[in-house]
Design a protein around this motif. Structure first.
Motif, PDB file in Angstrom:
ATOM      1  N   ALA A  54       0.827  -1.208   0.000  1.00  0.00           N
ATOM      2  CA  ALA A  54       0.000   0.000   0.000  1.00  0.00           C
ATOM      3  C   ALA A  54       0.862   1.258   0.000  1.00  0.00           C
ATOM      4  O   ALA A  54       0.529   2.255  -0.652  1.00  0.00           O
ATOM      5  CB  ALA A  54      -0.938   0.001   1.200  1.00  0.00           C
ATOM      6  N   LYS A  55       1.965   1.234   0.719  1.00  0.00           N
ATOM      7  CA  LYS A  55       2.861   2.390   0.754  1.00  0.00           C
ATOM      8  C   LYS A  55       3.476   2.630  -0.623  1.00  0.00           C
ATOM      9  O   LYS A  55       3.614   3.782  -1.054  1.00  0.00           O
ATOM     10  CB  LYS A  55       3.948   2.154   1.808  1.00  0.00           C
ATOM     11  N   ILE A  56       3.819   1.566  -1.322  1.00  0.00           N
ATOM     12  CA  ILE A  56       4.343   1.696  -2.680  1.00  0.00           C
ATOM     13  C   ILE A  56       3.260   2.273  -3.598  1.00  0.00           C
ATOM     14  O   ILE A  56       3.510   3.211  -4.351  1.00  0.00           O
ATOM     15  CB  ILE A  56       4.851   0.335  -3.211  1.00  0.00           C
ATOM     16  N   ALA A  57       2.054   1.727  -3.505  1.00  0.00           N
ATOM     17  CA  ALA A  57       0.955   2.206  -4.350  1.00  0.00           C
ATOM     18  C   ALA A  57       0.658   3.676  -4.081  1.00  0.00           C
ATOM     19  O   ALA A  57       0.395   4.448  -5.012  1.00  0.00           O
ATOM     20  CB  ALA A  57      -0.292   1.365  -4.121  1.00  0.00           C
ATOM     21  N   GLU A  58       0.704   4.068  -2.822  1.00  0.00           N
ATOM     22  CA  GLU A  58       0.433   5.460  -2.457  1.00  0.00           C
ATOM     23  C   GLU A  58       1.427   6.413  -3.124  1.00  0.00           C
ATOM     24  O   GLU A  58       1.069   7.517  -3.531  1.00  0.00           O
ATOM     25  CB  GLU A  58       0.516   5.596  -0.938  1.00  0.00           C
ATOM     26  N   ALA A  59       2.668   5.981  -3.260  1.00  0.00           N
ATOM     27  CA  ALA A  59       3.721   6.834  -3.814  1.00  0.00           C
ATOM     28  C   ALA A  59       3.728   6.892  -5.343  1.00  0.00           C
ATOM     29  O   ALA A  59       4.320   7.784  -5.925  1.00  0.00           O
ATOM     30  CB  ALA A  59       5.084   6.345  -3.324  1.00  0.00           C
ATOM     31  N   ILE A  60       3.067   5.951  -5.984  1.00  0.00           N
ATOM     32  CA  ILE A  60       3.070   5.899  -7.451  1.00  0.00           C
ATOM     33  C   ILE A  60       2.062   6.906  -8.001  1.00  0.00           C
ATOM     34  O   ILE A  60       0.902   6.897  -7.608  1.00  0.00           O
ATOM     35  CB  ILE A  60       2.720   4.471  -7.929  1.00  0.00           C
ATOM     36  N   PRO A  61       2.487   7.771  -8.924  1.00  0.00           N
ATOM     37  CA  PRO A  61       1.562   8.772  -9.460  1.00  0.00           C
ATOM     38  C   PRO A  61       0.595   8.226 -10.519  1.00  0.00           C
ATOM     39  O   PRO A  61      -0.451   8.817 -10.746  1.00  0.00           O
ATOM     40  CB  PRO A  61       2.488   9.829 -10.067  1.00  0.00           C
ATOM     41  N   LEU A  62       0.916   7.114 -11.154  1.00  0.00           N
ATOM     42  CA  LEU A  62       0.088   6.589 -12.245  1.00  0.00           C
ATOM     43  C   LEU A  62      -1.109   5.807 -11.723  1.00  0.00           C
ATOM     44  O   LEU A  62      -0.952   4.786 -11.062  1.00  0.00           O
ATOM     45  CB  LEU A  62       0.916   5.689 -13.156  1.00  0.00           C
ATOM     46  N   SER A  63      -2.298   6.266 -12.064  1.00  0.00           N
ATOM     47  CA  SER A  63      -3.513   5.629 -11.596  1.00  0.00           C
ATOM     48  C   SER A  63      -3.609   4.168 -12.029  1.00  0.00           C
ATOM     49  O   SER A  63      -3.964   3.303 -11.243  1.00  0.00           O
ATOM     50  CB  SER A  63      -4.743   6.388 -12.104  1.00  0.00           C
ATOM     51  N   SER A  64      -3.272   3.876 -13.287  1.00  0.00           N
ATOM     52  CA  SER A  64      -3.424   2.504 -13.793  1.00  0.00           C
ATOM     53  C   SER A  64      -2.541   1.524 -13.028  1.00  0.00           C
ATOM     54  O   SER A  64      -2.946   0.392 -12.755  1.00  0.00           O
ATOM     55  CB  SER A  64      -3.111   2.451 -15.287  1.00  0.00           C
ATOM     56  N   LEU A  65      -1.349   1.930 -12.653  1.00  0.00           N
ATOM     57  CA  LEU A  65      -0.458   1.064 -11.884  1.00  0.00           C
ATOM     58  C   LEU A  65      -0.965   0.893 -10.456  1.00  0.00           C
ATOM     59  O   LEU A  65      -0.950  -0.203  -9.905  1.00  0.00           O
ATOM     60  CB  LEU A  65       0.959   1.630 -11.898  1.00  0.00           C
ATOM     61  N   LYS A  66      -1.466   1.984  -9.857  1.00  0.00           N
ATOM     62  CA  LYS A  66      -2.058   1.905  -8.515  1.00  0.00           C
ATOM     63  C   LYS A  66      -3.221   0.908  -8.513  1.00  0.00           C
ATOM     64  O   LYS A  66      -3.353   0.104  -7.605  1.00  0.00           O
ATOM     65  CB  LYS A  66      -2.626   3.265  -8.092  1.00  0.00           C
ATOM     66  N   ILE A  67      -4.050   1.009  -9.531  1.00  0.00           N
ATOM     67  CA  ILE A  67      -5.227   0.136  -9.620  1.00  0.00           C
ATOM     68  C   ILE A  67      -4.796  -1.325  -9.666  1.00  0.00           C
ATOM     69  O   ILE A  67      -5.358  -2.164  -8.966  1.00  0.00           O
ATOM     70  CB  ILE A  67      -6.105   0.529 -10.832  1.00  0.00           C
ATOM     71  N   ALA A  68      -3.806  -1.640 -10.457  1.00  0.00           N
ATOM     72  CA  ALA A  68      -3.315  -3.025 -10.535  1.00  0.00           C
ATOM     73  C   ALA A  68      -2.801  -3.503  -9.176  1.00  0.00           C
ATOM     74  O   ALA A  68      -3.085  -4.636  -8.758  1.00  0.00           O
ATOM     75  CB  ALA A  68      -2.210  -3.125 -11.588  1.00  0.00           C
ATOM     76  N   ILE A  69      -2.087  -2.647  -8.483  1.00  0.00           N
ATOM     77  CA  ILE A  69      -1.542  -3.015  -7.170  1.00  0.00           C
ATOM     78  C   ILE A  69      -2.664  -3.224  -6.163  1.00  0.00           C
ATOM     79  O   ILE A  69      -2.688  -4.221  -5.432  1.00  0.00           O
ATOM     80  CB  ILE A  69      -0.538  -1.946  -6.689  1.00  0.00           C
ATOM     81  N   TYR A  70      -3.598  -2.271  -6.103  1.00  0.00           N
ATOM     82  CA  TYR A  70      -4.693  -2.395  -5.137  1.00  0.00           C
ATOM     83  C   TYR A  70      -5.593  -3.592  -5.450  1.00  0.00           C
ATOM     84  O   TYR A  70      -6.091  -4.249  -4.541  1.00  0.00           O
ATOM     85  CB  TYR A  70      -5.501  -1.104  -5.054  1.00  0.00           C
TER      86      TYR A  70
END
Length: 174
Positions: A54-70
């Motif tokens: 979650a901490k990695i996802a929070e730091a990533i600016p790209l929505s599509s990458l965050k979505i994949a992680i979450y």
């Protein structure tokens, strides 16, 4: 504690928005009591992994990458969802978060699926409805639904359900 564990099990199997249980222990034992009560439902190893992810996802600016992680963490995310930078989704119970199609989470918003006060612990589902917009830097409490096409104002503390088509206006300006 067994009754609390049973209530939590029933909650995870059901559709209730949240479950609460009292912290029936001395103040010094709160954290250990919560850990023991949640033990069958929350692995410390999995929780630690979720926190890192979650901490990695929070730091990533790209929505599509965050979505994949979450999604990999268990968050239910529909089509066309946009997650802005610095958004934090609670790693304790990510499977209790649903982001319906085309919703937007504003910059720095936070969604919590658990909370603890001095006398009780709460676990709750959070649903952000289809096309809803959560204002920047808002905090959403466990057990809350933001309805379809609803909009919340920036810097809001959303502690109860927001009806569909709500505009997010909190005050009128001249």
């Amino acid at each position: 504690m067994e009754q609390d564990q049973h209530s939590i099990s029933e909650f995870f199997l059901g559709t209730e928005p949240f479950v609460e249980f009292p912290l029936a222990c001395p103040l010094e034992e709160r954290i250990e009591f919560v850990t023991r009560t949640l033990q069958p439902h929350l692995s410390k190893r999995r929780l630690n992994l979720n926190f890192c992810i979650a901490k990695i996802a929070e730091a990533i600016p790209l929505s599509s990458l965050k979505i994949a992680i979450y999604r990999a963490m268990g968050v239910r995310i529909g089509t066309g969802v946009f997650i802005s930078p610095d958004v934090m989704l609670d790693p304790h119970f990510p499977h209790l978060i649903t982001l319906d199609d085309y919703c937007v989470l504003g910059w720095g918003s936070k969604i919590f699926t658990h909370e603890m006060s001095t006398h009780k612990y709460r676990i709750g589902r959070v649903t952000i409805g289809r096309g809803a917009v959560v204002g920047a830097f808002s905090i959403i409490r466990s057990g809350v639904t933001v309805g379809t096409l609803a909009q919340t104002a920036m810097n809001s503390f959303i502690y109860k359900d927001v009806p569909s088509h709500h505009t997010g206006k909190t005050a009128q300006t001249p």
